[in-house]
Design a protein around this motif. Structure first.
Motif, PDB file in Angstrom:
ATOM      1  N   SER A  18      31.556   7.351  32.945  1.00 32.10           N
ATOM      2  CA  SER A  18      32.555   6.920  31.892  1.00 32.10           C
ATOM      3  C   SER A  18      32.663   5.327  31.791  1.00 32.10           C
ATOM      4  CB  SER A  18      33.675   7.766  32.155  1.00 32.10           C
ATOM      5  OG  SER A  18      34.559   7.281  33.142  1.00 32.10           O
ATOM      6  N   GLY A  21      29.672   2.246  29.296  1.00 27.68           N
ATOM      7  CA  GLY A  21      30.118   2.061  27.882  1.00 27.68           C
ATOM      8  C   GLY A  21      31.169   1.256  27.711  1.00 27.68           C
ATOM      9  N   ARG A 247      36.261  12.357  30.415  1.00 29.07           N
ATOM     10  CA  ARG A 247      34.902  12.253  29.860  1.00 29.07           C
ATOM     11  C   ARG A 247      34.915  12.216  28.358  1.00 29.07           C
ATOM     12  NH1 ARG A 247      35.540  17.403  32.649  1.00 29.07           N
ATOM     13  NH2 ARG A 247      36.139  18.708  30.855  1.00 29.07           N
ATOM     14  N   VAL A 250      33.459   8.656  26.790  1.00 27.66           N
ATOM     15  CA  VAL A 250      32.081   8.353  26.340  1.00 27.66           C
ATOM     16  C   VAL A 250      31.902   8.549  24.780  1.00 27.66           C
ATOM     17  CG1 VAL A 250      29.849   9.296  26.629  1.00 27.66           C
ATOM     18  CG2 VAL A 250      31.116   9.296  28.587  1.00 27.66           C
ATOM     19  N   GLN A 253      33.550   5.186  23.372  1.00 23.23           N
ATOM     20  CA  GLN A 253      32.786   4.471  23.636  1.00 23.23           C
ATOM     21  C   GLN A 253      31.919   4.225  22.439  1.00 23.23           C
ATOM     22  OE1 GLN A 253      31.900   4.895  27.631  1.00 23.23           O
ATOM     23  NE2 GLN A 253      33.509   3.944  28.432  1.00 23.23           N
ATOM     24  N   LEU A 269      24.349   6.617  24.216  1.00 23.61           N
ATOM     25  CA  LEU A 269      25.327   6.633  25.237  1.00 23.61           C
ATOM     26  C   LEU A 269      25.855   7.824  25.266  1.00 23.61           C
ATOM     27  CD1 LEU A 269      27.333   4.949  27.078  1.00 23.61           C
ATOM     28  CD2 LEU A 269      28.641   4.412  24.807  1.00 23.61           C
ATOM     29  N   THR A 270      25.861   8.660  24.103  1.00 20.85           N
ATOM     30  CA  THR A 270      26.228  10.109  24.291  1.00 20.85           C
ATOM     31  C   THR A 270      25.537  10.911  25.132  1.00 20.85           C
ATOM     32  OG1 THR A 270      24.978  10.795  22.470  1.00 20.85           O
ATOM     33  CG2 THR A 270      26.884   9.919  21.833  1.00 20.85           C
ATOM     34  N   ALA A 272      25.321  10.599  28.344  1.00 17.97           N
ATOM     35  CA  ALA A 272      26.042  10.451  29.464  1.00 17.97           C
ATOM     36  C   ALA A 272      27.382  11.720  29.605  1.00 17.97           C
ATOM     37  CB  ALA A 272      26.940   9.153  29.785  1.00 17.97           C
ATOM     38  N   GLY A 273      27.569  12.127  28.336  1.00 19.16           N
ATOM     39  CA  GLY A 273      28.881  12.968  28.268  1.00 19.16           C
ATOM     40  C   GLY A 273      28.432  14.428  28.694  1.00 19.16           C
TER      41      GLY A 273
END
Length: 286
Positions: A18, A21, A247, A250, A253, A269-270, A272-273
């Protein structure tokens, strides 16, 4: 004997997903990612892990009563090891920040000080959530240290979200109140609205659509969990809402990154969720 898994639990290893980002959102706001963004993101991760280790060091006596399964009260990690790890990670973070130049280091030093002050002094006080939110805002400014003024709106959004999540998290053991959960829910709505208002502009169709979609995802996911805490502010529900709030960093960001025009980076980046959600099943992020 302390194992790698024990240390991973101590620093909440997967929750660090988290954090990068922040640097990306700051860098995009300041003019775009460059060669400094990666070491600054790594610096943020090290400080996050340091803060988690320091948190458990400071809370070791309380955890012995309320959370005896944690690494320190369970005897799997000694307090000395936790403190040394926090110090080593902080030093590594400052070294990585120095790779980003003098401006980056000038942000990293007060950021590190804020992390240590929160864990050792401010956490149980009314200033605790504010200091934690300040740390997250400084983390964004670290990524945007090339032009901190332009990164201020992104820092404010993530800082406000963090204040709300931290305030609600105080009820993870004994429960919270509808008022606190309601304030967190209102903050989530306000942050999402502000991000959309700033990111959706004429003649920027794709970034605007991406910003709106990601901000809506953030508001729906985090807001739903916080609304449940408003209705039933017991410890289990509050802990669930806190994890969702972590969470939720993410997509928030990602919405900020998309609003800055970096749609491809926002979509990347999504990823990472879901990874964070899956990893949290093995090691709790809270």
């Amino acid at each position: 004997m302390t194992t790698a898994r024990d240390l991973a639990e101590l620093v909440r290893l997967p929750a660090a997903l988290s954090v990068p980002g922040d640097a990306l959102a700051g860098a995009v706001a300041a003019g775009g990612p460059d060669r400094r963004t990666l070491p600054l993101a790594a610096s943020s991760v090290c400080l996050y892990w340091a803060g988690m280790a320091l948190n458990d060091y400071a809370d070791r006596d309380l955890d012995a009563v309320e959370r005896p399964e944690r690494p320190i009260p369970s005897g799997r990690v000694s307090p000395t090891t936790a403190l040394r790890l926090a110090g080593g990670l902080t030093a590594a973070a400052l070294g990585l920040a120095a790779c980003g130049g003098r401006r980056a280091l000038a942000v990293a030093v007060p950021l590190a000080g804020t992390v240590w002050a929160y864990d050792l002094l401010a956490k149980p006080t009314p200033l605790g959530p504010v200091l934690m939110g300040s740390a997250r805002a400084l983390d964004v400014l670290l990524g945007g240290s090339a032009d901190p003024r332009r990164a201020l709106p992104a820092a404010a959004a993530l800082g406000a979200h963090t204040v709300a999540v931290t305030a609600l998290s105080r009820g993870e053991v004994h429960g919270s109140t509808p008022a606190v959960a309601g304030a967190a829910l209102a903050t989530t709505g306000a942050v999402a609205t502000a991000v959309v208002a700033r990111g959706v502009r004429p003649r920027r169709l794709l970034p605007g659509l991406a910003t709106a979609a990601l901000a809506a995802s953030y508001a729906a996911t985090v807001g739903r969990a916080q609304a449940e805490a408003v209705r039933t502010p017991d410890a289990v529900t509050v802990r669930r809402a806190t994890g969702t709030g972590i969470r939720g960093m993410v997509p928030l960001q990602a919405a900020l990154v998309a609003g800055g025009g970096a749609v491809a980076a926002a979509l990347a980046l999504t990823v990472a969720g879901p990874v964070l959600r899956a990893a949290a099943k093995g090691i709790s992020p809270t």
